[in-house]
Design an enzyme around this catalytic site. Structure first.
Site, PDB file in Angstrom:
ATOM      1  CG  PHE A 133      -1.925   1.068   1.222  1.00  0.00           C
ATOM      2  CD1 PHE A 133      -3.149   0.859   0.604  1.00  0.00           C
ATOM      3  CD2 PHE A 133      -1.673   2.303   1.801  1.00  0.00           C
ATOM      4  CE1 PHE A 133      -4.109   1.865   0.573  1.00  0.00           C
ATOM      5  CE2 PHE A 133      -2.625   3.313   1.761  1.00  0.00           C
ATOM      6  CZ  PHE A 133      -3.854   3.096   1.149  1.00  0.00           C
ATOM      7  CG  ASP A 202      -0.097  -2.248   6.760  1.00  0.00           C
ATOM      8  OD1 ASP A 202      -1.213  -2.576   7.213  1.00  0.00           O
ATOM      9  OD2 ASP A 202       0.085  -1.194   6.113  1.00  0.00           O
ATOM     10  CE1 TYR A 227      -8.970   2.788   6.950  1.00  0.00           C
ATOM     11  CE2 TYR A 227      -8.171   4.111   8.784  1.00  0.00           C
ATOM     12  CZ  TYR A 227      -7.984   3.580   7.522  1.00  0.00           C
ATOM     13  OH  TYR A 227      -6.825   3.816   6.842  1.00  0.00           O
ATOM     14  CE  LYS A 228      -7.768  -0.769   5.240  1.00  0.00           C
ATOM     15  NZ  LYS A 228      -8.244   0.110   4.174  1.00  0.00           N
ATOM     16  NE  ARG A 382     -10.284  -2.517  -2.808  1.00  0.00           N
ATOM     17  CZ  ARG A 382      -9.778  -2.043  -1.673  1.00  0.00           C
ATOM     18  NH1 ARG A 382      -8.627  -2.493  -1.216  1.00  0.00           N
ATOM     19  NH2 ARG A 382     -10.401  -1.113  -0.985  1.00  0.00           N
TER      20      ARG A 382
HETATM   21  C1  LIG Z   1      -2.417  -1.749   3.900  1.00  0.00           C
HETATM   22  C2  LIG Z   1      -2.678  -0.325   4.293  1.00  0.00           C
HETATM   23  N1  LIG Z   1      -1.730   0.362   4.950  1.00  0.00           N
HETATM   24  C3  LIG Z   1      -1.919   1.654   5.305  1.00  0.00           C
HETATM   25  C4  LIG Z   1      -3.098   2.311   5.005  1.00  0.00           C
HETATM   26  C5  LIG Z   1      -3.250   3.777   5.331  1.00  0.00           C
HETATM   27  O1  LIG Z   1      -3.642   3.984   6.589  1.00  0.00           O
HETATM   28  P1  LIG Z   1      -3.894   5.435   7.226  1.00  0.00           P
HETATM   29  O2  LIG Z   1      -4.669   6.219   6.223  1.00  0.00           O
HETATM   30  O3  LIG Z   1      -4.683   5.098   8.449  1.00  0.00           O
HETATM   31  O4  LIG Z   1      -2.608   6.042   7.530  1.00  0.00           O
HETATM   32  C6  LIG Z   1      -4.122   1.623   4.359  1.00  0.00           C
HETATM   33  C7  LIG Z   1      -5.390   2.303   4.058  1.00  0.00           C
HETATM   34  O5  LIG Z   1      -6.287   1.809   3.428  1.00  0.00           O
HETATM   35  C8  LIG Z   1      -3.902   0.275   3.981  1.00  0.00           C
HETATM   36  O6  LIG Z   1      -4.843  -0.413   3.320  1.00  0.00           O
END
Ligand SMILES: Cc1ncc(COP(=O)(O)O)c(C=O)c1O
Length: 412
Positions: A133, A202, A227-228, A382
């Site tokens: 990500f 992560d 939040y997911k 998705r």
């Molecule tokens: C795998 C992953 N890492 C990091 C993030 C970003 O997180 P944040 O916006 O809370 O910093 C996301 C957001 O969807 C994500 O899917």
């Protein structure tokens, strides 16, 4: 239209009803505020647990409005980051005292990567999942510049050959956000350790969807959002896991006063608190932190193994329905849809990603018809499956609607 939603016999719909009737988690859906659409975007923003608005109202009107400053103690505001961390812990296989809630995932990636690099001061490389990500990659790159390290992007499948005596840190995504591929956390963590490096995971797309086993697999540090699949609400705080064995040496790059051993000593010299508390920074976002705490109550009495079993059954069933309903089937020479999510259960998270040349128009039309997934440009549809509130009839309806929409949209 072959097997379409409103024509012909629909044995898959009958099977969906039977699967829903036998589903031990089916009662959980009533805990959420949902309409009669099909919500397959809980891998982006989890649905609202129905009791949360009243709890938030109490937090605002009574805790803030009436108790005001007293709430830091009397309403447990001060200790919320650790308390809620301990509530998340069993969902990711961690013993208490190792998770602290607060800040965004991005900020926690920064804390974790820099602190991990500081655990290996003589090594030069920070290895990052090449398909990560993006935020993790951006932050790791900045962390590398700040700590005088080098970024080495590596596909998780090639990780073991890329590790060596220079590897300080390896930052990996447990589930790939685009494809839904689940990476092998136990074996990759073992590879990282065999090279003498520190493993940072992560968990954004795995926590709340499948067992993670942080302690069992010896993970060093981990981060994730809430939040997911944890349904904490938009912008709800993330969390940081610091394995107990690393806590004494965990040297945060953001040593704010909330991570101090005695914050109200107001000492000019920094002295880190013990335990996961040293992952804290400044004043927590109390309203969203306590909304998250309330939201986590939907997990009371729920085993993550049962969630995983249902998630796999749901994604299998969805793929079966798509293959049966969509003109040209799935993944075939005449198909307009190609799944990029692995078929093997051991490699699958809780989402299905379908490549489709007409993906933007298809997702727009699906949403208009009450089937909400999301689009990852340019061509990925998705569909996230959240076992607490998605059922087999939802999966069948989503596939049937997808077939209807595809039949109406001219191939590009
Ligand atoms: C795998 C992953 N890492 C990091 C993030 C970003 O997180 P944040 O916006 O809370 O910093 C996301 C957001 O969807 C994500 O899917």
């Amino acid at each position: 239209m072959a097997g379409g939603r409103d024509t012909g016999p629909r044995p898959l719909r009958t099977r969906a009803a039977a699967l829903d009737a036998a589903d031990g988690l089916r009662g959980a859906r009533a805990l959420f505020a949902l309409d009669d659409g099909v919500y397959l975007d809980g891998n982006s923003l989890g649905a609202l647990p129905a009791h949360v608005p009243a709890r938030v109202a109490d937090i605002v009107t009574r805790q803030w409005g009436e108790l005001r400053i007293r709430s830091w103690d009397e309403s447990g505001w001060w200790t919320a980051p650790e308390r809620i961390g301990d509530r998340i812990a069993p969902l990711v296989g961690a013993a208490p005292g190792q998770i602290v809630v607060g800040d965004s995932t991005s900020v926690n990636v920064f804390k974790a990567v820099v602190a991990a690099a500081r655990l290996r001061p003589d090594r030069t490389d920070i290895v990052v999942d090449a398909s990560t990500f993006p935020t993790d990659g951006y932050i790791a790159e900045s962390a590398a510049r700040m700590t005088g390290r080098r970024i080495v992007p590596v596909a998780p499948a090639e990780l073991s050959s890329a590790l060596g005596p220079d590897t300080a840190v390896v930052l990996l995504n447990h589930v790939d956000y685009r494809t839904g591929r689940l990476h092998d956390l136990p074996s990759l963590t073992a590879d990282v350790h065999a090279a003498g490096a520190v493993a940072v995971w992560d968990l954004c797309h795995s926590a709340g969807a499948l067992p993670v086993g942080l302690d069992a697999h010896g993970v060093d540090l981990a981060v994730g959002c809430t939040y997911k699949y944890l349904n904490g609400g938009p912008g709800s705080p993330a969390y940081l896991y610091v394995a107990e064995r690393h806590q004494a040496a965990f040297d945060s790059p953001l040593p704010g006063w909330h991570s101090h051993a005695d914050p109200f000593a107001m000492d000019h010299a920094y002295a880190p608190a013990d335990g996961a508390t040293r992952g804290r920074v400044g004043t927590p976002e109390i309203l969203s932190t306590l909304a998250l705490e309330a939201a986590l109550e939907v997990w009371d009495g729920v085993s993550i193994d049962s969630v995983r079993a249902k998630s796999l059954a749901l994604t299998d069933f969805f793929l079966e329905c798509v293959a049966a309903y969509v003109p040209g089937g799935l993944d075939g020479p005449d198909s307009r849809l190609t799944s990029t999510t692995p078929v093997a259960h051991a490699e699958r998270g809780s989402q299905i990603a379908l490549r489709c040349a007409e993906a933007p128009a298809v997702m727009k039309e699906l949403v208009a018809r009450g089937v909400v997934g999301d689009l990852r440009r340019p061509d990925v549809l998705r569909f996230g499956f959240t076992p607490l509130y998605v059922g087999f009839a939802d999966a069948e309806r989503a596939a049937a609607t997808l077939a209807e929409v595809l039949a109406e949209i001219t191939p590009v």
